[in-house]
Design an enzyme around this catalytic site. Structure first.
Site, PDB file in Angstrom:
ATOM      1  N   LYS A  27       0.340   9.975   7.304  1.00  0.00           N
ATOM      2  CA  LYS A  27      -0.359   9.076   6.375  1.00  0.00           C
ATOM      3  C   LYS A  27       0.305   8.872   5.021  1.00  0.00           C
ATOM      4  O   LYS A  27      -0.328   8.461   4.057  1.00  0.00           O
ATOM      5  CB  LYS A  27      -1.830   9.534   6.161  1.00  0.00           C
ATOM      6  N   GLY A  29       3.122   6.938   4.730  1.00  0.00           N
ATOM      7  CA  GLY A  29       3.945   5.730   4.767  1.00  0.00           C
ATOM      8  C   GLY A  29       5.014   5.790   5.847  1.00  0.00           C
ATOM      9  O   GLY A  29       6.044   5.108   5.752  1.00  0.00           O
ATOM     10  N   THR A  30       4.753   6.584   6.888  1.00  0.00           N
ATOM     11  CA  THR A  30       5.693   6.730   8.012  1.00  0.00           C
ATOM     12  C   THR A  30       6.067   5.368   8.596  1.00  0.00           C
ATOM     13  O   THR A  30       7.244   5.070   8.827  1.00  0.00           O
ATOM     14  CB  THR A  30       5.025   7.581   9.126  1.00  0.00           C
ATOM     15  N   TRP A  32       6.018   2.460   7.310  1.00  0.00           N
ATOM     16  CA  TRP A  32       6.853   1.699   6.372  1.00  0.00           C
ATOM     17  C   TRP A  32       8.306   2.195   6.415  1.00  0.00           C
ATOM     18  O   TRP A  32       9.253   1.416   6.517  1.00  0.00           O
ATOM     19  CB  TRP A  32       6.266   1.849   4.969  1.00  0.00           C
ATOM     20  N   HIS A  91       6.621  14.543  12.380  1.00  0.00           N
ATOM     21  CA  HIS A  91       5.750  15.040  11.308  1.00  0.00           C
ATOM     22  C   HIS A  91       5.926  16.554  11.101  1.00  0.00           C
ATOM     23  O   HIS A  91       5.196  17.165  10.327  1.00  0.00           O
ATOM     24  CB  HIS A  91       4.280  14.799  11.659  1.00  0.00           C
ATOM     25  N   ARG A 113       3.815  11.701  -0.629  1.00  0.00           N
ATOM     26  CA  ARG A 113       2.939  10.805  -1.376  1.00  0.00           C
ATOM     27  C   ARG A 113       1.898  11.628  -2.108  1.00  0.00           C
ATOM     28  O   ARG A 113       1.633  12.769  -1.724  1.00  0.00           O
ATOM     29  CB  ARG A 113       2.265   9.897  -0.336  1.00  0.00           C
ATOM     30  N   ARG A 215      -3.718  -0.037   6.413  1.00  0.00           N
ATOM     31  CA  ARG A 215      -5.067  -0.047   5.840  1.00  0.00           C
ATOM     32  C   ARG A 215      -5.063  -0.869   4.554  1.00  0.00           C
ATOM     33  O   ARG A 215      -5.353  -2.041   4.564  1.00  0.00           O
ATOM     34  CB  ARG A 215      -5.532   1.397   5.613  1.00  0.00           C
TER      35      ARG A 215
HETATM   36  N1  LIG Z   1       4.944  -1.675   4.801  1.00  0.00           N
HETATM   37  C1  LIG Z   1       4.170  -0.825   4.138  1.00  0.00           C
HETATM   38  N2  LIG Z   1       4.278  -0.699   2.806  1.00  0.00           N
HETATM   39  C2  LIG Z   1       3.488   0.153   2.117  1.00  0.00           C
HETATM   40  N3  LIG Z   1       2.543   0.926   2.685  1.00  0.00           N
HETATM   41  C3  LIG Z   1       2.403   0.846   4.022  1.00  0.00           C
HETATM   42  C4  LIG Z   1       3.202  -0.025   4.803  1.00  0.00           C
HETATM   43  N4  LIG Z   1       2.828   0.116   6.094  1.00  0.00           N
HETATM   44  C5  LIG Z   1       1.849   1.014   6.123  1.00  0.00           C
HETATM   45  N5  LIG Z   1       1.573   1.459   4.885  1.00  0.00           N
HETATM   46  C6  LIG Z   1       0.550   2.422   4.463  1.00  0.00           C
HETATM   47  O1  LIG Z   1       0.924   3.734   4.897  1.00  0.00           O
HETATM   48  C7  LIG Z   1      -0.260   4.488   5.186  1.00  0.00           C
HETATM   49  C8  LIG Z   1      -0.221   4.938   6.635  1.00  0.00           C
HETATM   50  O2  LIG Z   1       0.653   6.042   6.672  1.00  0.00           O
HETATM   51  P1  LIG Z   1       1.555   6.365   7.942  1.00  0.00           P
HETATM   52  O3  LIG Z   1       2.299   5.162   8.349  1.00  0.00           O
HETATM   53  O4  LIG Z   1       2.336   7.577   7.563  1.00  0.00           O
HETATM   54  O5  LIG Z   1       0.475   6.727   9.034  1.00  0.00           O
HETATM   55  S1  LIG Z   1       0.781   7.561  10.362  1.00  0.00           S
HETATM   56  O6  LIG Z   1       0.942   8.985   9.967  1.00  0.00           O
HETATM   57  O7  LIG Z   1       1.976   7.018  10.996  1.00  0.00           O
HETATM   58  O8  LIG Z   1      -0.441   7.385  11.190  1.00  0.00           O
HETATM   59  C9  LIG Z   1      -1.429   3.562   4.934  1.00  0.00           C
HETATM   60  O9  LIG Z   1      -1.796   3.768   3.583  1.00  0.00           O
HETATM   61  P2  LIG Z   1      -3.296   3.528   3.069  1.00  0.00           P
HETATM   62  O10 LIG Z   1      -3.563   2.062   3.259  1.00  0.00           O
HETATM   63  O11 LIG Z   1      -3.275   3.920   1.619  1.00  0.00           O
HETATM   64  O12 LIG Z   1      -4.179   4.401   3.890  1.00  0.00           O
HETATM   65  C10 LIG Z   1      -0.780   2.207   5.149  1.00  0.00           C
HETATM   66  O13 LIG Z   1      -1.497   1.156   4.577  1.00  0.00           O
END
Ligand SMILES: Nc1ncnc2c1ncn2[C@@H]1O[C@H](COP(=O)(O)OS(=O)(=O)O)[C@@H](OP(=O)(O)O)[C@H]1O
Length: 249
Positions: A27, A29-30, A32, A91, A113, A215
């Site tokens: 959670k 930003g994986t 991303w 992870h 984060r 999200r």
């Molecule tokens: N492109 C991009 N840019 C910025 N942020 C992004 C992007 N893609 C996913 N997110 C945000 O990343 C959060 C999800 O984290 P993960 O991708 O690590 O989730 S997971 O562990 O793979 O399930 C989640 O954060 P929150 O919205 O604050 O919960 C996503 O919205």
């Protein structure tokens, strides 16, 4: 965490010197970072951004998880046909990585984060231990491990894309820079862009709804969920856990 998968990974995974691994607590930003690394490393194969694989594939498909989804099965996955350089994600905390990774010269990008924005139950151990395991290693082996903070990436995505590319050994040429390649890739990976694609609005990946991976993507969204008292309590814990490490959020 599925211990069977982790043990199998530790036993069977053989790192290649040019592997690129990205490590994250859940959670942070994986999704991303997967998009960013894929876009950087494969940019020469996908010059036409209108046909880029990120438009039709969730980033988790393009950069597979090493542990649970591959090694959880009875058979060990055959990774020999993976295109080079191989891009994988996990992870797992540093302490649980296979020895072949720790002993190799492959590059590791770690993303973390503000814990208040990822607050929840994790299968991968305490958040602070996770971060500290990579942070400490990165201080000893800065050419092997790059630690990035979601908030910094969000503030200056283009500058960080450039830095990540240099770290990985895939620097942008002057020509690419002047053609706006870094800006274009950075835009391609933005939350506002990826979250609106049909592939990310519908369907599931590894049994997780794609839309749940996108999200809100905002810094300090925790203010809408935690009371000031809860926040202060967490701040106190983090101060204690990260005291003297140089890590701040
Ligand atoms: N492109 C991009 N840019 C910025 N942020 C992004 C992007 N893609 C996913 N997110 C945000 O990343 C959060 C999800 O984290 P993960 O991708 O690590 O989730 S997971 O562990 O793979 O399930 C989640 O954060 P929150 O919205 O604050 O919960 C996503 O919205």
């Amino acid at each position: 965490m599925c211990m069977q998968g982790v043990l199998s990974l530790q036993k069977h995974f053989q790192a290649h010197e040019n592997d690129i691994l990205m490590m994250t607590p859940p959670k942070v930003g994986t999704t991303w970072l997967k998009a960013i690394l894929f876009a950087i490393v494969n940019r020469k194969h996908h010059l036409d951004l209108q046909k880029h694989p990120l438009l039709t594939n969730n980033p988790h498909i393009l950069v597979p998880y090493l542990d649970l989804h591959l090694y959880n099965k009875k058979e060990v996955p055959d990774l020999t046909s993976c295109p080079s350089p191989r891009l994988f994600s996990t992870h797992l905390p540093y302490t649980l990585l296979p020895t072949s990774v720790k002993n190799s010269r492959c590059k590791i990008v770690y993303l973390y984060r503000n814990p208040k924005d990822t607050f929840g139950v994790s299968n991968f151990g305490p958040y602070w231990d996770h971060i500290l395991s990579y942070w400490k290693e990165s201080l000893e082996k800065p050419q092997m491990i790059l630690c990035l903070r979601y908030e910094e990436l969000k503030e200056q995505p283009t500058a960080y894309l450039k830095r990540i590319a240099e770290f990985l050994g895939y620097p942008f040429s002057l020509e690419e820079e002047t053609q706006g390649m870094i800006n274009n890739l950075s835009r391609l990976c933005r939350f506002e862009y990826l979250s609106k694609l049909e592939v990310n609005k519908s369907g599931t990946t590894h049994n997780i709804k794609n839309e749940s991976l996108f999200r809100r993507g905002e810094v300090e969204d925790w203010v809408n969920y935690l009371t000031p008292q809860m926040s202060e309590k967490l701040d106190d814990i983090f101060k204690e856990k990260f005291h003297g490490t140089g890590l701040t959020f």
